[in-house]
Scaffold this active site. Structure first.
Site, mmCIF file in Angstrom:
data_model
loop_
_atom_site.group_PDB
_atom_site.id
_atom_site.type_symbol
_atom_site.label_atom_id
_atom_site.label_comp_id
_atom_site.label_asym_id
_atom_site.label_seq_id
_atom_site.Cartn_x
_atom_site.Cartn_y
_atom_site.Cartn_z
ATOM 1 N N ASN A 179 35.904 -24.617 -16.350
ATOM 2 C CA ASN A 179 34.734 -25.419 -15.945
ATOM 3 C C ASN A 179 33.914 -25.876 -17.155
ATOM 4 O O ASN A 179 33.583 -27.056 -17.273
ATOM 5 C CB ASN A 179 33.850 -24.593 -15.002
ATOM 6 C CG ASN A 179 32.695 -25.407 -14.443
ATOM 7 O OD1 ASN A 179 32.884 -26.504 -13.942
ATOM 8 N ND2 ASN A 179 31.496 -24.881 -14.564
ATOM 9 N N GLN A 227 18.590 -1.289 -12.043
ATOM 10 C CA GLN A 227 19.151 -0.436 -13.096
ATOM 11 C C GLN A 227 18.916 -1.117 -14.422
ATOM 12 O O GLN A 227 19.161 -2.316 -14.554
ATOM 13 C CB GLN A 227 20.664 -0.338 -12.900
ATOM 14 C CG GLN A 227 21.101 0.959 -12.308
ATOM 15 C CD GLN A 227 22.606 1.178 -12.516
ATOM 16 O OE1 GLN A 227 23.239 0.608 -13.400
ATOM 17 N NE2 GLN A 227 23.168 2.033 -11.694
ATOM 18 N N TYR A 266 31.831 -16.387 -22.080
ATOM 19 C CA TYR A 266 30.805 -17.410 -21.823
ATOM 20 C C TYR A 266 30.373 -18.058 -23.136
ATOM 21 O O TYR A 266 30.391 -19.285 -23.289
ATOM 22 C CB TYR A 266 29.605 -16.774 -21.104
ATOM 23 C CG TYR A 266 28.389 -17.644 -21.104
ATOM 24 C CD1 TYR A 266 28.414 -18.902 -20.509
ATOM 25 C CD2 TYR A 266 27.212 -17.230 -21.725
ATOM 26 C CE1 TYR A 266 27.293 -19.721 -20.538
ATOM 27 C CE2 TYR A 266 26.096 -18.037 -21.751
ATOM 28 C CZ TYR A 266 26.143 -19.279 -21.161
ATOM 29 O OH TYR A 266 25.036 -20.091 -21.187
ATOM 30 N N ARG A 274 15.359 -8.969 -25.984
ATOM 31 C CA ARG A 274 15.647 -10.382 -25.764
ATOM 32 C C ARG A 274 14.402 -11.221 -26.049
ATOM 33 O O ARG A 274 13.273 -10.736 -25.984
ATOM 34 C CB ARG A 274 16.092 -10.634 -24.310
ATOM 35 C CG ARG A 274 17.425 -9.965 -23.948
ATOM 36 C CD ARG A 274 18.582 -10.679 -24.613
ATOM 37 N NE ARG A 274 19.878 -10.113 -24.251
ATOM 38 C CZ ARG A 274 20.490 -9.132 -24.925
ATOM 39 N NH1 ARG A 274 19.909 -8.583 -25.986
ATOM 40 N NH2 ARG A 274 21.678 -8.709 -24.546
ATOM 41 N N ILE A 299 27.887 -26.055 -6.418
ATOM 42 C CA ILE A 299 28.504 -24.721 -6.321
ATOM 43 C C ILE A 299 27.425 -23.657 -6.538
ATOM 44 O O ILE A 299 27.335 -22.692 -5.797
ATOM 45 C CB ILE A 299 29.672 -24.563 -7.330
ATOM 46 C CG1 ILE A 299 30.845 -25.451 -6.904
ATOM 47 C CG2 ILE A 299 30.110 -23.101 -7.435
ATOM 48 C CD1 ILE A 299 32.053 -25.401 -7.833
ATOM 49 N N THR A 300 26.619 -23.846 -7.559
ATOM 50 C CA THR A 300 25.503 -22.905 -7.762
ATOM 51 C C THR A 300 24.144 -23.589 -7.627
ATOM 52 O O THR A 300 23.131 -22.906 -7.521
ATOM 53 C CB THR A 300 25.591 -22.228 -9.154
ATOM 54 O OG1 THR A 300 25.624 -23.249 -10.148
ATOM 55 C CG2 THR A 300 26.819 -21.354 -9.281
ATOM 56 N N ARG A 338 26.065 -2.491 -20.119
ATOM 57 C CA ARG A 338 26.844 -3.554 -19.475
ATOM 58 C C ARG A 338 27.746 -4.196 -20.541
ATOM 59 O O ARG A 338 27.270 -4.491 -21.649
ATOM 60 C CB ARG A 338 25.869 -4.588 -18.902
ATOM 61 C CG ARG A 338 26.498 -5.654 -18.062
ATOM 62 C CD ARG A 338 25.452 -6.581 -17.476
ATOM 63 N NE ARG A 338 24.822 -7.426 -18.486
ATOM 64 C CZ ARG A 338 23.925 -8.384 -18.218
ATOM 65 N NH1 ARG A 338 23.534 -8.591 -16.980
ATOM 66 N NH2 ARG A 338 23.405 -9.108 -19.183
ATOM 67 N N TYR A 392 19.028 -24.218 -11.982
ATOM 68 C CA TYR A 392 17.712 -23.673 -12.354
ATOM 69 C C TYR A 392 17.067 -24.494 -13.480
ATOM 70 O O TYR A 392 16.003 -25.094 -13.300
ATOM 71 C CB TYR A 392 17.905 -22.204 -12.743
ATOM 72 C CG TYR A 392 16.720 -21.534 -13.385
ATOM 73 C CD1 TYR A 392 15.425 -21.672 -12.874
ATOM 74 C CD2 TYR A 392 16.896 -20.707 -14.502
ATOM 75 C CE1 TYR A 392 14.344 -21.031 -13.462
ATOM 76 C CE2 TYR A 392 15.832 -20.057 -15.089
ATOM 77 C CZ TYR A 392 14.550 -20.223 -14.578
ATOM 78 O OH TYR A 392 13.494 -19.584 -15.165
HETATM 79 N N1 UFG Z 1 19.675 -6.170 -17.422
HETATM 80 C C1 UFG Z 1 19.446 -4.923 -16.864
HETATM 81 N N2 UFG Z 1 19.549 -4.792 -15.515
HETATM 82 C C2 UFG Z 1 19.875 -5.838 -14.705
HETATM 83 C C3 UFG Z 1 20.098 -7.102 -15.280
HETATM 84 C C4 UFG Z 1 20.004 -7.242 -16.651
HETATM 85 O O1 UFG Z 1 19.161 -3.965 -17.555
HETATM 86 O O2 UFG Z 1 19.970 -5.634 -13.475
HETATM 87 C C5 UFG Z 1 19.557 -6.307 -18.876
HETATM 88 C C6 UFG Z 1 20.814 -6.784 -19.563
HETATM 89 O O3 UFG Z 1 21.707 -5.719 -19.807
HETATM 90 C C7 UFG Z 1 20.231 -7.391 -20.828
HETATM 91 C C8 UFG Z 1 18.878 -7.946 -20.361
HETATM 92 O O4 UFG Z 1 18.582 -7.276 -19.141
HETATM 93 O O5 UFG Z 1 19.997 -6.380 -21.758
HETATM 94 C C9 UFG Z 1 18.900 -9.421 -20.100
HETATM 95 O O6 UFG Z 1 20.012 -9.696 -19.253
HETATM 96 P P1 UFG Z 1 20.178 -11.061 -18.473
HETATM 97 O O7 UFG Z 1 21.406 -10.942 -17.634
HETATM 98 O O8 UFG Z 1 18.898 -11.414 -17.816
HETATM 99 O O9 UFG Z 1 20.380 -12.103 -19.638
HETATM 100 P P2 UFG Z 1 21.428 -12.085 -20.865
HETATM 101 O O10 UFG Z 1 20.659 -11.666 -22.085
HETATM 102 O O11 UFG Z 1 22.655 -11.331 -20.552
HETATM 103 O O12 UFG Z 1 21.869 -13.584 -20.943
HETATM 104 C C10 UFG Z 1 20.945 -14.635 -20.954
HETATM 105 C C11 UFG Z 1 21.608 -15.847 -20.334
HETATM 106 C C12 UFG Z 1 22.771 -16.256 -21.161
HETATM 107 C C13 UFG Z 1 22.343 -16.445 -22.594
HETATM 108 C C14 UFG Z 1 21.635 -15.223 -23.128
HETATM 109 C C15 UFG Z 1 21.175 -15.492 -24.527
HETATM 110 O O13 UFG Z 1 22.033 -15.550 -19.010
HETATM 111 O O14 UFG Z 1 23.260 -17.469 -20.654
HETATM 112 O O15 UFG Z 1 20.568 -14.907 -22.269
HETATM 113 O O16 UFG Z 1 20.091 -14.752 -24.915
HETATM 114 F F1 UFG Z 1 23.404 -16.662 -23.360
#
Ligand code: UFG
Length: 330
Positions: free
Chosen positions: A92, A206, A141, A221, A34-35, A282, A11
């Site tokens: 990895n 969700q 991670y 975020r 792979i991805t 989560r 991406y």
């Molecule tokens: N979330 C939901 N529902 C979903 C998916 C995500 O509520 O179906 C929430 C998560 O719990 C989190 C927020 O949306 O609160 C953002 O989640 P993401 O999975 O989109 O992103 P993350 O914040 O977990 O992680 C991302 C990148 C990481 C990086 C991080 C740093 O994937 O690689 O941001 O801010 F480290």
């Protein structure tokens, strides 16, 4: 100069390759697919399929191509997956970095721009997060990427390989012309999941937890557009070319949006209802992540163009609407 982009079919990698090509650079892409997606790679880049854990693969590419610098995206990046399968991440991500640095040392490649993450900070003690704040990851991670930063530091001390670690916050959006965008399988990130529900290609959404100590109880975020992020890599390579010392920079917008605010922004952009339920927390999710990113602006001259989360979501929506099956290769 010739730049090798590792993970250039992914991406963020593919958007960076496209921006490098537009800037007139000579680009070589290495990706194990792979991805990543072969179709995501700009046709002007030379493509080599292989794994960065494979020293022979790296040495064969580095023998054929005269590489001046590396931009390294080739890593796994899903927080919840890393909680379930940490060794996959250390193998990895961290293991791959060791092999890569060995090959760089062997072939005299002295510069690397590295895709690090806000996840190296863990649960921050203060907001916004600054580059010299403590790095105490709350998931494997983040730990795997922190180890990679440290390995690069000691490789600089010993072999003089200069690095820039770019610590991304939450990356979103797509190329504004709709040519490339985000296509993960499975998709775990909030914005593409919301947009898949809006596009009717996914059933339910969700929101993970509404009992965090934030404005509305959902996680907060800091979102940055993928093209702005790509441009930061080009500036970081220029910084190293100009003799800049090894360094780390946050890349974010310095503004926080809660998960519910993102959902509402997406409802506005798409004009769709987007039904959502509140689910349990989560594992591994920090409550709030917001970057202080004035260092990148000051030292790299980074000037993000997308300062509005609705504009970020609109480019992602353009991609999802025009590519309901993503690249369609899996
Ligand atoms: N979330 C939901 N529902 C979903 C998916 C995500 O509520 O179906 C929430 C998560 O719990 C989190 C927020 O949306 O609160 C953002 O989640 P993401 O999975 O989109 O992103 P993350 O914040 O977990 O992680 C991302 C990148 C990481 C990086 C991080 C740093 O994937 O690689 O941001 O801010 F480290």
């Amino acid at each position: 100069m010739t730049i090798a982009v590792l993970g250039g079919a992914g991406y963020i990698g593919s958007h960076t390759v496209a921006q490098l090509v537009k800037a007139g650079e000579d680009v070589v892409v290495l990706d194990n697919l792979i991805t990543g997606h072969r179709q995501a790679v700009d046709p002007k880049a030379r493509f080599y399929q292989g794994d960065i854990r494979d020293y022979h693969f790296l040495s064969s590419v580095f023998s054929q191509e005269k590489i001046d610098g590396i931009i390294h995206f080739a890593a796994f990046s899903i927080v919840p997956e890393s909680m379930k399968d940490p060794l996959k991440y250390f193998d990895n991500n961290t293991g791959g970095m060791i092999t890569l640095l060995e090959a760089m040392h062997q072939f005299g490649i002295g510069k690397i721009v590295f895709s690090s993450t806000a996840a190296t900070y863990g649960e921050p003690k203060s907001i916004p997060i600054k580059e010299d704040d403590p790095q105490v990851p709350t998931n494997p991670y983040g730990e795997s990427k922190l180890a990679m930063e440290k390995i690069m530091h000691w490789s600089d001390v010993a072999y003089g390989i200069k690095f820039v670690a770019l610590r991304y916050f939450n990356v979103a959006g797509a190329m504004p012309d709709g040519s490339i965008g985000e296509d993960h399988n499975p998709e775990t990130h909030l914005i593409p999941i919301i947009l898949q529900v809006a596009a009717g290609t996914r059933d339910g959404l969700q929101i993970f937890g509404d009992d965090y100590p934030t404005k509305d109880g959902t996680n907060v975020r800091d979102y940055v557009h993928v093209v702005d992020l790509a441009d930061a890599h080009i500036l970081a390579m220029k910084y190293l070319n100009d003799g800049g010392d090894s360094n780390a920079f946050n890349l974010g917008s310095a503004t926080g949006f809660s998960n519910l605010e993102i959902l509402n922004a997406a409802r506005k952009v798409t004009g769709k209802e987007i039904p959502a339920k509140i689910g349990p927390r989560r594992a591994g999710d920090p409550s709030t992540l917001i970057a202080a990113s004035d260092k990148a602006r000051k030292i790299l001259g980074w000037q993000p163009q997308y300062d509005d989360v609705e504009k970020v979501i609109a480019t992602a929506w353009n991609w999802h609407e025009s590519h309901p099956k993503g690249f369609g290769d899996r």
